[in-house]
Every structure is written in C-alpha cells, then in structure tokens.
Motif scaffolding. Structure first.
Motif, short mmCIF file in Angstrom:
data_model
loop_
_atom_site.label_atom_id
_atom_site.label_comp_id
_atom_site.label_asym_id
_atom_site.label_seq_id
_atom_site.Cartn_x
_atom_site.Cartn_y
_atom_site.Cartn_z
N ASP A 199 0.65 -1.46 0.25
CA ASP A 199 -0.83 -0.14 0.20
C ASP A 199 0.70 0.95 0.06
OD1 ASP A 199 -1.25 2.46 0.18
OD2 ASP A 199 -2.98 1.32 1.63
N ARG A 200 1.38 1.66 -1.07
CA ARG A 200 1.73 2.72 -0.93
C ARG A 200 1.33 4.16 -0.52
NH1 ARG A 200 5.84 2.50 -6.17
NH2 ARG A 200 5.68 0.82 -6.95
N MET A 201 0.43 4.79 -0.04
CA MET A 201 0.11 5.33 0.64
C MET A 201 0.25 5.69 1.92
SD MET A 201 -2.24 8.72 0.05
CE MET A 201 -2.46 7.81 -1.74
N LYS A 202 0.09 4.54 2.70
CA LYS A 202 0.13 4.50 3.82
C LYS A 202 1.91 5.29 4.39
CE LYS A 202 0.50 -0.11 4.80
NZ LYS A 202 0.33 -1.26 5.63
N TYR A 203 2.36 5.19 2.91
CA TYR A 203 4.75 5.17 2.86
C TYR A 203 4.54 6.85 2.53
CZ TYR A 203 6.20 0.43 2.76
OH TYR A 203 6.07 -0.42 3.34
N ARG A 204 2.89 7.33 2.16
CA ARG A 204 2.68 8.51 1.54
C ARG A 204 2.67 9.67 2.90
NH1 ARG A 204 4.24 9.60 -3.17
NH2 ARG A 204 2.77 12.25 -3.01
N GLU A 205 1.42 8.65 3.73
CA GLU A 205 0.98 9.15 5.08
C GLU A 205 1.73 9.50 6.15
OE1 GLU A 205 -2.37 7.19 4.72
OE2 GLU A 205 -3.43 8.92 3.18
N LEU A 206 3.37 8.66 6.24
CA LEU A 206 3.72 8.94 7.35
C LEU A 206 4.52 10.06 7.99
CD1 LEU A 206 6.27 5.60 6.53
CD2 LEU A 206 4.15 5.75 8.31
N SER A 207 4.54 10.66 9.20
CA SER A 207 4.59 11.71 10.11
C SER A 207 5.42 11.35 11.08
CB SER A 207 3.61 12.54 9.24
OG SER A 207 3.90 14.43 9.94
N SER A 208 6.40 12.01 11.09
CA SER A 208 7.06 12.25 12.64
C SER A 208 7.32 11.06 12.73
CB SER A 208 6.30 13.20 13.38
OG SER A 208 6.00 14.54 12.99
N LYS A 209 7.71 9.81 11.73
CA LYS A 209 8.21 8.52 12.38
C LYS A 209 9.86 7.79 12.04
CE LYS A 209 4.01 7.89 13.02
NZ LYS A 209 3.15 7.51 15.13
N ILE A 210 9.80 7.20 12.80
CA ILE A 210 11.27 6.95 12.72
C ILE A 210 11.62 5.40 12.06
CG2 ILE A 210 13.40 6.07 13.79
CD1 ILE A 210 13.07 8.55 16.58
N ILE A 211 11.98 5.22 10.23
CA ILE A 211 11.83 4.40 9.49
C ILE A 211 12.84 3.91 9.98
CG2 ILE A 211 11.68 3.44 7.00
CD1 ILE A 211 9.31 5.09 8.26
N VAL A 212 13.13 2.57 10.59
CA VAL A 212 13.85 1.71 10.41
C VAL A 212 14.46 0.58 9.37
CG1 VAL A 212 15.04 2.31 13.13
CG2 VAL A 212 13.22 0.09 12.17
N ALA A 213 15.19 -0.37 8.99
CA ALA A 213 14.83 -1.01 8.06
C ALA A 213 16.22 -1.88 7.84
CB ALA A 213 14.39 -0.24 6.54
N ASN A 214 16.46 -3.32 7.42
CA ASN A 214 17.07 -4.05 6.93
C ASN A 214 17.99 -3.10 5.29
OD1 ASN A 214 14.73 -4.64 5.79
ND2 ASN A 214 16.24 -6.78 4.91
N HIS A 215 18.95 -3.80 5.55
CA HIS A 215 19.67 -3.01 4.70
C HIS A 215 20.53 -3.85 3.91
CE1 HIS A 215 21.60 0.10 2.78
NE2 HIS A 215 22.78 0.35 3.21
N PRO A 216 19.67 -5.08 2.61
CA PRO A 216 21.00 -5.69 2.26
C PRO A 216 21.38 -5.32 0.65
CG PRO A 216 18.07 -5.87 1.57
CD PRO A 216 18.28 -4.84 2.40
N MET B 75 14.74 3.38 -2.78
CA MET B 75 13.10 2.89 -2.74
C MET B 75 12.40 3.53 -1.02
SD MET B 75 13.37 0.89 -5.08
CE MET B 75 14.85 -0.39 -5.62
N LEU B 76 13.13 3.71 -0.32
CA LEU B 76 12.37 4.07 0.67
C LEU B 76 11.75 5.73 0.29
CD1 LEU B 76 13.61 2.69 4.19
CD2 LEU B 76 11.68 2.05 3.20
N LEU B 77 13.02 6.23 0.12
CA LEU B 77 12.77 8.02 -0.10
C LEU B 77 12.11 8.32 -1.65
CD1 LEU B 77 16.37 9.34 -0.46
CD2 LEU B 77 14.49 9.31 1.42
N SER B 78 12.21 6.97 -2.72
CA SER B 78 11.00 7.62 -3.70
C SER B 78 9.46 6.84 -2.63
CB SER B 78 11.30 6.04 -4.66
OG SER B 78 10.48 5.10 -3.83
N LEU B 79 9.67 6.61 -1.67
CA LEU B 79 7.93 5.70 -1.51
C LEU B 79 8.17 7.38 -0.41
CD1 LEU B 79 8.77 2.43 -0.98
CD2 LEU B 79 6.99 3.24 -2.13
N ILE B 80 8.58 7.17 0.78
CA ILE B 80 8.15 8.61 1.96
C ILE B 80 8.84 10.19 1.14
CG2 ILE B 80 8.56 9.12 4.16
CD1 ILE B 80 9.52 6.08 4.60
N PRO B 81 7.86 10.62 0.32
CA PRO B 81 8.20 12.34 0.04
C PRO B 81 8.83 13.31 1.23
CG PRO B 81 5.75 12.30 0.20
CD PRO B 81 6.08 10.76 0.62
#
Length: 261
Positions: free
Chosen positions: A85-102, A109-115
């Motif tokens: 659900d791409r909209m969930k990424y676009r609506e994120l605000s004031s959140k710390i995004i943590v991800a694995n890094h393969p 990918m993350l910057l493209s989804l979270i403006p």
C-alpha cells in the motif's frame, strides 16, 4: 564469481545486458545528481524561503526523481518494486523508519516512497557527486551524538520522517549485523514512534557489500518487496535508565526486522 548458494547463469546474454543496464543506471543517477545540485537546486533556493521550506520541497523533488529512476530501471527490466500500500508510506509523518539493508538501492526505494523523508548520511558524501544534494537536504553525520540527536529531533518535530538503517552497513548475505542503538536513542529523545520496514524479494547479489561490480542476480531481475511492520512505541521504555532503555528498544527493533534470528 558467484557465492555457492546462488544458481548458475542460465542466459549469459541476458545476464550481460542486466549488468550493463545496472552500470547505465548508476551513471544516469550520478549525472542527474550533478545537474540537480548545480542547476535545479540553486533556482529552487530563490523561490522557496526560508531553508526549511526549501528542504520540504527539495525532498519532494528528490522523491519524485527517484521514483522516475526506479521506473527507468523497471522499464529496462532489471528492478521491480513491490509495495502492499504505497499510500501508507506517503502519509507517514514524524516517524522513525528503520529497515534492514541488503543492498545499495534500499535508501532509493524508501526515499521514493516517503516524500518527506530525512536521513543521516555518512560524512564522506560531502566529497562525492551527491554533495550538492546531501549538504542542502539531509543530516550530515558527525561524531557529536548530541548534535545528531538535536538535528534528528528538530527534523521529526517538523513532520519529517527519519530513515535509519540500524545495522550501520549493508546486511551480509549470510546472517546479519549487530544493530546499533542510534535509532532507539533518537526515539527515546524525540518520543516519536518507530516504523520497521522489512526489505525482501530476490537475491541482491551485485548490490551488496563487497560484491563485484560485474555481479547481478544470475537468473532474474532484482525484486524489492517492502513490508511495513507494526509501529514500535518508545514510551514504554522511558521509565528505564537511558542505557537499558536504548538496549531494550534496540532488541525489539531487531526482533521485528529479523524475526528468525
């Protein structure tokens, strides 16, 4: 050439094309980064003032540019980005995004989804082709922890999201790295929630740490399958002493990103 767990190349001509397309993609993004840094951003600075407003629209511009970059790689049939659900990424605000890094493209990918995404970049980037973008939009890493915490908290308070790879480097092919406590410390300082995102999909050989530049997945394109996991709240750890709270929160992040570890 290939790690023993990977199958052999089935179609050598197709494999050679994919390697060439990967090289072209990196050349393309490098040239575009220079153009954006020396021509587009200076013009944007004239129209968007103060700096906070420029950063807001500058990050959106980069997000759209990276979305086009992913479209280009998809058109060349070397990358697929799969998101529930791409909209969930676009609506994120004031959140710390943590991800694995393969792989090398995870932040793309993350910057493209979270403006509205901010991130902490390594200090060495101030000396490469991304300088014109990095120094104007994102938080430059330093040795002063208080400076980093203050900069991150300020950015989060402005409604931005903060992307962090808590391993600190790319995930090894076999296993994982010990997570650093930076994301936990920022969450405990700012009071913002943590959103774990697991990056899965096909093998990313050729984009991992110390992989050869001639490497690529031997049988298929790179597929990035992103899964947003339940939010982690830092509040429950705040009554603990700071070191214990950071350690416990980091353990929860680790369990979310690497559930089988």
């Amino acid at each position: 050439m290939f790690p023993p767990d990977l199958p052999p190349v089935k179609n050598k001509l197709l494999y050679a094309y994919r390697v060439f397309a990967k090289w072209f993609s990196f050349f393309f993004i490098g040239v575009c980064s220079i153009i954006i840094g020396i021509s587009i951003f200076p013009v944007m600075r004239l129209f968007f003032r103060p700096k906070v407003k420029f950063q807001k629209y500058g990050r959106r511009f980069i997000s759209n540019a990276l979305r086009f970059f992913i479209f280009l790689m998809h058109s060349m049939r070397i990358v697929n980005l799969e998101v529930d659900d791409r909209m969930k990424y676009r609506e994120l605000s004031s959140k710390i995004i943590v991800a694995n890094h393969p792989s090398l493209l995870d932040v793309v990918m993350l910057l493209s989804l979270i403006p509205n995404a901010d991130c902490i970049v390594n200090a060495y980037l101030k000396r490469n082709v991304l300088t014109g973008i990095v120094l104007q939009l994102y938080i430059l890493g330093s040795r002063d922890l208080d400076d980093i915490l203050n900069s991150c908290t300020e950015s989060l308070n402005q409604g931005n999201c903060l992307i962090i790879f808590p391993e600190g480097t790319r995930t090894p092919r076999g296993g994982r790295n010990i997570l650093k406590k930076g994301a936990a410390r920022i969450a405990l300082t700012s009071g913002c929630g943590i959103i774990p995102i697991h990056i899965g999909g096909t093998d990313k050989f050729g984009l991992g740490k110390k992989d050869p530049i001639t490497g690529f997945n031997p049988q298929e394109r790179y597929i990035y399958r992103l899964t947003m996991l339940p939010e982690i709240r830092a509040e429950k750890y705040m009554p603990l002493p700071a070191p214990a709270a950071a350690r416990a929160l980091t353990n929860e992040i680790s369990s979310a990103l690497f559930p089988a570890s």
